[in-house]
Design a protein around this motif. Structure first.
Motif, PDB file in Angstrom:
ATOM      1  N   THR A  40      -5.188  -3.597   6.061  1.00 49.31           N
ATOM      2  CA  THR A  40      -3.995  -2.932   5.545  1.00 49.31           C
ATOM      3  C   THR A  40      -4.236  -1.419   5.574  1.00 49.31           C
ATOM      4  O   THR A  40      -5.362  -0.960   5.779  1.00 49.31           O
ATOM      5  CB  THR A  40      -3.692  -3.381   4.104  1.00 49.31           C
ATOM      6  OG1 THR A  40      -4.676  -2.802   3.225  1.00 49.31           O
ATOM      7  CG2 THR A  40      -3.694  -4.890   3.980  1.00 49.31           C
TER       8      THR A  40
ATOM      9  N   ASN B 290      -4.670   0.599   3.289  1.00 48.92           N
ATOM     10  CA  ASN B 290      -5.743   0.937   2.340  1.00 48.92           C
ATOM     11  C   ASN B 290      -7.047   0.209   2.651  1.00 48.92           C
ATOM     12  O   ASN B 290      -7.943   0.110   1.803  1.00 48.92           O
ATOM     13  CB  ASN B 290      -5.310   0.623   0.910  1.00 48.92           C
ATOM     14  CG  ASN B 290      -4.247   1.590   0.407  1.00 48.92           C
ATOM     15  OD1 ASN B 290      -3.981   2.621   1.034  1.00 48.92           O
ATOM     16  ND2 ASN B 290      -3.627   1.261  -0.715  1.00 48.92           N
ATOM     17  N   GLU B 291      -7.139  -0.321   3.879  1.00 57.14           N
ATOM     18  CA  GLU B 291      -8.358  -0.958   4.418  1.00 57.14           C
ATOM     19  C   GLU B 291      -8.767  -2.218   3.656  1.00 57.14           C
ATOM     20  O   GLU B 291      -9.944  -2.491   3.438  1.00 57.14           O
ATOM     21  CB  GLU B 291      -9.520   0.043   4.489  1.00 57.14           C
ATOM     22  CG  GLU B 291      -9.220   1.227   5.395  1.00 57.14           C
ATOM     23  CD  GLU B 291     -10.461   2.012   5.801  1.00 57.14           C
ATOM     24  OE1 GLU B 291     -11.566   1.460   5.688  1.00 57.14           O
ATOM     25  OE2 GLU B 291     -10.306   3.173   6.223  1.00 57.14           O
ATOM     26  N   ARG B 292      -7.776  -3.014   3.276  1.00 55.40           N
ATOM     27  CA  ARG B 292      -8.062  -4.343   2.732  1.00 55.40           C
ATOM     28  C   ARG B 292      -8.064  -5.345   3.886  1.00 55.40           C
ATOM     29  O   ARG B 292      -7.185  -5.308   4.751  1.00 55.40           O
ATOM     30  CB  ARG B 292      -6.998  -4.751   1.706  1.00 55.40           C
ATOM     31  CG  ARG B 292      -7.001  -3.935   0.432  1.00 55.40           C
ATOM     32  CD  ARG B 292      -5.890  -4.400  -0.507  1.00 55.40           C
ATOM     33  NE  ARG B 292      -4.563  -4.062  -0.004  1.00 55.40           N
ATOM     34  CZ  ARG B 292      -3.506  -4.860  -0.097  1.00 55.40           C
ATOM     35  NH1 ARG B 292      -3.624  -6.075  -0.633  1.00 55.40           N
ATOM     36  NH2 ARG B 292      -2.325  -4.469   0.359  1.00 55.40           N
TER      37      ARG B 292
ATOM     38  N   ASP C 236       0.811  -1.217   0.000  1.00 56.00           N
ATOM     39  CA  ASP C 236       0.000   0.000   0.000  1.00 56.00           C
ATOM     40  C   ASP C 236       0.848   1.272   0.000  1.00 56.00           C
ATOM     41  O   ASP C 236       0.488   2.266  -0.621  1.00 56.00           O
ATOM     42  CB  ASP C 236      -0.934   0.012   1.215  1.00 56.00           C
ATOM     43  CG  ASP C 236      -2.063  -1.015   1.100  1.00 56.00           C
ATOM     44  OD1 ASP C 236      -2.157  -1.680   0.043  1.00 56.00           O
ATOM     45  OD2 ASP C 236      -2.845  -1.158   2.059  1.00 56.00           O
ATOM     46  N   HIS C 237       1.986   1.262   0.686  1.00 57.56           N
ATOM     47  CA  HIS C 237       2.775   2.478   0.843  1.00 57.56           C
ATOM     48  C   HIS C 237       3.778   2.693  -0.284  1.00 57.56           C
ATOM     49  O   HIS C 237       3.923   3.818  -0.777  1.00 57.56           O
ATOM     50  CB  HIS C 237       3.529   2.455   2.177  1.00 57.56           C
ATOM     51  CG  HIS C 237       2.691   2.836   3.354  1.00 57.56           C
ATOM     52  ND1 HIS C 237       2.100   4.078   3.487  1.00 57.56           N
ATOM     53  CD2 HIS C 237       2.342   2.140   4.464  1.00 57.56           C
ATOM     54  CE1 HIS C 237       1.422   4.132   4.628  1.00 57.56           C
ATOM     55  NE2 HIS C 237       1.548   2.964   5.237  1.00 57.56           N
TER      56      HIS C 237
END
Length: 475
Positions: free
Chosen positions: A355, A357-359, A318-319
């Motif tokens: 995560t 990113n909100e997974r 994500d980052h």
């Protein structure tokens, strides 16, 4: 009779304000009454349940026909409550089990070196630790343990299994394993004293590549990684591969610190979400290692990569858009916390994690950007040296033999499930190389030698990692 009449007037705004205040006060009184009633109801309901537990305890304590162990009875009651959660990650640890738990997060213990878990009253290998007797013995993620030293473990929990599997260095334990649809087979493993440095490093000069293997997340793992990264950024290599295969996870704090080494301070490493939907961001507190931004970052996962491994991989995806290769990870998207009671410990799931990113990857795992299969590893089985495999033999074992011979460099064009003349010819070449009578049949000394060579080959040659390096350097 004169009646004095007095007319009272009130400002309309003040009157409206007075009515509004009255309504608010009435609402507060009504809500307070409701919550008081609800609280009293819940308290009474809980009290009734605890009264039932106490009544059963006293009934058994007073009237059971034998003397009872009161501590064991209480521990069993607590175990029963935790089992009622039907959560493989929640457990109540006795003093002995707590000692084993402390050993596992410090990296020092005696045993076979495998993470095991309980699912639906069955015991499975979660991950063999890299370099451990379990890995050397050929155990794989998702292997089911159905017996220990010849005795069935049906109906036993994971802690019972751990007690039987662990033991002093130099002693042996025999596990009866079911792998997929194969018939049960025995694996004898010699226990050892295991201190696992959780981070190791390999530099491949001709490929301009560094490989860092992280075997688990224990106390001090992020410091081990930081020390290795300080060396890596000082060379001129272009590629960094982070190998999390068969890493079962461990301490979340260590994973968060490790994420900070790559993304910097005050970045979201994961999001914890409780059952009422409240979210809490877990942020990094460690500065990024200077120089990493000049390297490609690739993460290798497999079905034994779980928990903190997935937190790390998800955050770097994500980052910094890190590339993930290999196979889908295990899929453990929940977090446990602990509460100690004297020398005993309650470990229970208190939130799920997402995560940045909100997974939510629970039961799905992290999917690789590039699937790179482990070739022979998928077909790995334990051959019975008493069984004879020869021309016209058929089955899964034959496919494994052919994959094995092919991976060792012998001429097998297309591995299948039939022992044919091509298999016999390749096997004779193997026997000749290892000074075994060239019969073209697999049994006895040939089988024992073949299995040892295959395991050594997998540990030292690692064909899957070779394919990862090829992908990384050619992309």
């Amino acid at each position: 009779m004169n009646i004095l009449k007095r007319k009272i007037t009130m400002n309309p705004i003040l009157f409206t304000f007075f009515i509004l205040i009255s309504m608010i006060v009435a609402s507060i009184v009504t809500m307070a009454t409701f919550y008081l009633y609800q609280s009293l109801f819940n308290q009474n309901h809980s009290a009734n349940n605890f009264d039932k537990i106490e009544t059963v305890y006293e009934q058994i304590n007073n009237e059971y026909y034998k003397d009872i162990d009161e501590d064991k009875l209480i521990d069993s009651a607590i175990d029963g409550m935790v089992e009622g959660l039907e959560d493989p990650y929640s457990e109540y640890l006795t003093e002995e089990e707590l000692s084993q738990f402390d050993e596992s997060i410090s990296g020092n213990f005696e045993g076979i070196g495998a993470e095991i878990e309980q699912r639906d009253n069955e015991i499975f290998i979660s991950s063999p630790i890299k370099g451990s007797p379990a890995e050397k013995g050929g155990l794989q993620p998702k292997d089911q343990i159905i017996g220990i030293d010849g005795d069935s473990i049906e109906g036993q929990d994971v802690n019972d299994a751990v007690k039987k599997i662990r033991g002093e260095k130099g002693t042996t334990v025999t596990l009866t394993i079911v792998r997929g649809n194969q018939q049960p087979f025995d694996v004898e493993i010699t226990r050892d004293k295991i201190h696992m440095d959780s981070v190791s490093h390999q530099s491949i000069e001709n490929e301009s590549t560094d490989i860092i293997t992280i075997s688990r997340f224990q106390q001090g793992t992020h410091k081990e990684l930081s020390n290795v990264l300080d060396k890596v950024v000082n060379n001129d290599h272009n590629h960094l591969i982070l190998d999390f295969r068969n890493n079962p996870g461990g301490l979340l704090d260590e994973a968060v610190n490790m994420i900070g080494l790559f993304v910097g301070d005050n970045k979201v490493a994961a999001i914890l979400e409780t059952r009422d939907g409240k979210q809490q961001e877990v942020k990094t507190t460690i500065d990024q290692v200077d120089g990493l931004e000049d390297k490609t970052i690739t993460i290798v996962l497999n079905e034994g990569s779980a928990s903190a491994s997935e937190v790390f991989a998800g955050a770097l995806q994500d980052h910094i858009n890190a590339t993930v290769v290999g196979e889908s990870s295990y899929g453990k998207g929940v977090v446990q916390t602990t509460k100690q009671f004297g020398n005993e410990l309650l470990k229970y799931t208190n939130s799920k994690w997402l995560t940045p990113n909100e997974r939510w990857i629970h039961d799905k795992g992290i999917k690789p950007d590039k699937v790179i299969k482990p070739s022979i590893y998928k077909h790995l089985t334990m051959l019975d040296s008493d069984k004879v495999y020869k021309e016209n033999s058929k089955g899964e074992d034959i496919q494994f033999i052919e994959f094995g011979l092919q991976s060792l460099g012998y001429s097998i064009k297309s591995p299948n499930k039939e022992f044919d003349s091509e298999t016999e010819k390749a096997l004779k070449a193997f026997q000749q190389e290892y000074e075994i009578k060239a019969t073209g049949e697999m049994h006895g000394k040939t089988t024992d030698t073949f299995m040892k060579v295959i395991f050594d080959h997998l540990r030292n040659d690692d064909p899957q990692m070779k394919n990862v390096i090829q992908f990384v350097t050619q992309t």
